[in-house]
Design an enzyme around this catalytic site. Structure first.
Site, PDB file in Angstrom:
ATOM      1  N   THR A  32       0.840  -1.196   0.000  1.00  0.00           N
ATOM      2  CA  THR A  32       0.000   0.000   0.000  1.00  0.00           C
ATOM      3  C   THR A  32       0.876   1.247   0.000  1.00  0.00           C
ATOM      4  O   THR A  32       1.921   1.274   0.646  1.00  0.00           O
ATOM      5  CB  THR A  32      -0.896   0.007   1.249  1.00  0.00           C
ATOM      6  OG1 THR A  32      -1.741  -1.160   1.221  1.00  0.00           O
ATOM      7  CG2 THR A  32      -1.767   1.257   1.309  1.00  0.00           C
ATOM      8  N   GLY A  33       0.422   2.269  -0.712  1.00  0.00           N
ATOM      9  CA  GLY A  33       1.145   3.538  -0.731  1.00  0.00           C
ATOM     10  C   GLY A  33       1.505   3.960  -2.146  1.00  0.00           C
ATOM     11  O   GLY A  33       1.249   3.243  -3.117  1.00  0.00           O
ATOM     12  N   SER A  34       2.128   5.111  -2.267  1.00  0.00           N
ATOM     13  CA  SER A  34       2.404   5.670  -3.588  1.00  0.00           C
ATOM     14  C   SER A  34       3.391   4.835  -4.387  1.00  0.00           C
ATOM     15  O   SER A  34       3.247   4.680  -5.606  1.00  0.00           O
ATOM     16  CB  SER A  34       2.921   7.102  -3.444  1.00  0.00           C
ATOM     17  OG  SER A  34       4.082   7.148  -2.632  1.00  0.00           O
ATOM     18  N   GLY A 100       2.935   4.546   7.161  1.00  0.00           N
ATOM     19  CA  GLY A 100       2.515   5.921   6.922  1.00  0.00           C
ATOM     20  C   GLY A 100       1.137   6.006   6.296  1.00  0.00           C
ATOM     21  O   GLY A 100       0.393   6.955   6.522  1.00  0.00           O
ATOM     22  N   GLU A 107      -0.144  -5.241   5.968  1.00  0.00           N
ATOM     23  CA  GLU A 107       1.144  -5.344   5.275  1.00  0.00           C
ATOM     24  C   GLU A 107       2.021  -6.395   5.937  1.00  0.00           C
ATOM     25  O   GLU A 107       2.660  -7.219   5.263  1.00  0.00           O
ATOM     26  CB  GLU A 107       1.838  -3.988   5.270  1.00  0.00           C
ATOM     27  CG  GLU A 107       1.181  -2.963   4.353  1.00  0.00           C
ATOM     28  CD  GLU A 107       1.745  -1.568   4.506  1.00  0.00           C
ATOM     29  OE1 GLU A 107       1.478  -0.733   3.631  1.00  0.00           O
ATOM     30  OE2 GLU A 107       2.450  -1.304   5.500  1.00  0.00           O
ATOM     31  N   LYS A 125      14.621   7.382   1.341  1.00  0.00           N
ATOM     32  CA  LYS A 125      14.104   6.573   2.457  1.00  0.00           C
ATOM     33  C   LYS A 125      15.214   5.848   3.226  1.00  0.00           C
ATOM     34  O   LYS A 125      14.944   5.235   4.256  1.00  0.00           O
ATOM     35  CB  LYS A 125      13.084   5.554   1.945  1.00  0.00           C
ATOM     36  CG  LYS A 125      11.913   6.165   1.181  1.00  0.00           C
ATOM     37  CD  LYS A 125      11.114   7.119   2.034  1.00  0.00           C
ATOM     38  CE  LYS A 125       9.998   7.803   1.263  1.00  0.00           C
ATOM     39  NZ  LYS A 125       8.942   6.877   0.853  1.00  0.00           N
TER      40      LYS A 125
END
Length: 221
Positions: A32-34, A100, A107, A125
């Site tokens: 999940t996430g950008s 985040g 996850e 990161k």
């Protein structure tokens, strides 16, 4: 190179890495996430080469379906060949801070179910030591105050992520200021607090491979 382009580069590198492992019965885990969104978009090009995907969030499941990728429940998957996801922080030992986007528990479940965990990030990161990014902790709603006090006792400054509910119906406390000298030990200690569902340290089940995109290309960690 813009960060969005770096995320796409990392996602494309992950696709190139997993493609030889895909087959008619393969199930791919997706985070999940950008950055995970970039991977989903890339994965659509080879959707005919594997059976289905398992998603760590409702948002990612919707994006996968929108790309024509079959999504199944983890309980229906005989096995998960690989899990691909991003991270908020990565240390030199491949321990991660995640959550985040608030999907940390799912996850961690999908990552633990997979034969291999591939993390994809841009080089912003990478950190020498986890802790600059506040650590997300998923908590049962009635235990928010109890957990917050325990986290203060560990040296943290918890902040309730107001207006947000996880896909599991729980709350998130974002914890600032923790001293994460020993990620596996702190992961266990926080998870042992009554009322904690999960925390965003991925140390006991850290990434097997980290693909890091930078201006000079993608390297493996």
């Amino acid at each position: 190179m813009a960060q969005a382009a770096l995320k796409r580069s990392a996602a494309e590198a992950a696709l190139a890495y997993i493609e030889p492992r895909l087959g008619p019965k393969t199930v791919v885990g997706v985070g999940t996430g950008s950055t995970a969104d970039c991977f989903i978009d890339a994965l659509a090009a080879v959707k005919h080469k594997f059976d289905a995907a398992v998603s760590s969030s409702e948002a990612s499941a919707e994006r996968l379906r929108g790309q024509g990728v079959a999504v199944i429940d983890l309980n229906a998957a005989p096995s998960v060949a690989v899990y691909v996801d991003g991270a908020d922080e990565v240390d030199p030992g491949r321990c991660l801070t995640k959550g985040g986007g608030g999907a940390l528990t799912r996850e961690k479940i999908v990552a633990a179910s997979a034969d291999e965990f591939v993390c994809i990030v841009d080089d912003s990161k990478l950190v020498a030591r986890l802790g600059s990014f506040p650590l997300p902790v998923e908590v049962v709603p009635m235990a928010r105050g109890l957990v917050a006090r325990a986290l203060v006792g560990l040296g943290g400054e918890p902040e309730w992520r107001q207006g947000f509910t996880t896909d599991n119906g729980n709350l998130i406390l974002d914890v600032h200021g923790l001293d994460i000298a020993d990620p596996p030990a702190l992961e266990r200690e926080i998870n042992n607090i009554v009322g904690v569902v999960c925390n965003g340290l991925f140390a006991a089940n850290r990434a097997d491979l980290v693909l890091v995109a930078g201006t000079d290309g993608v390297r493996q960690l």
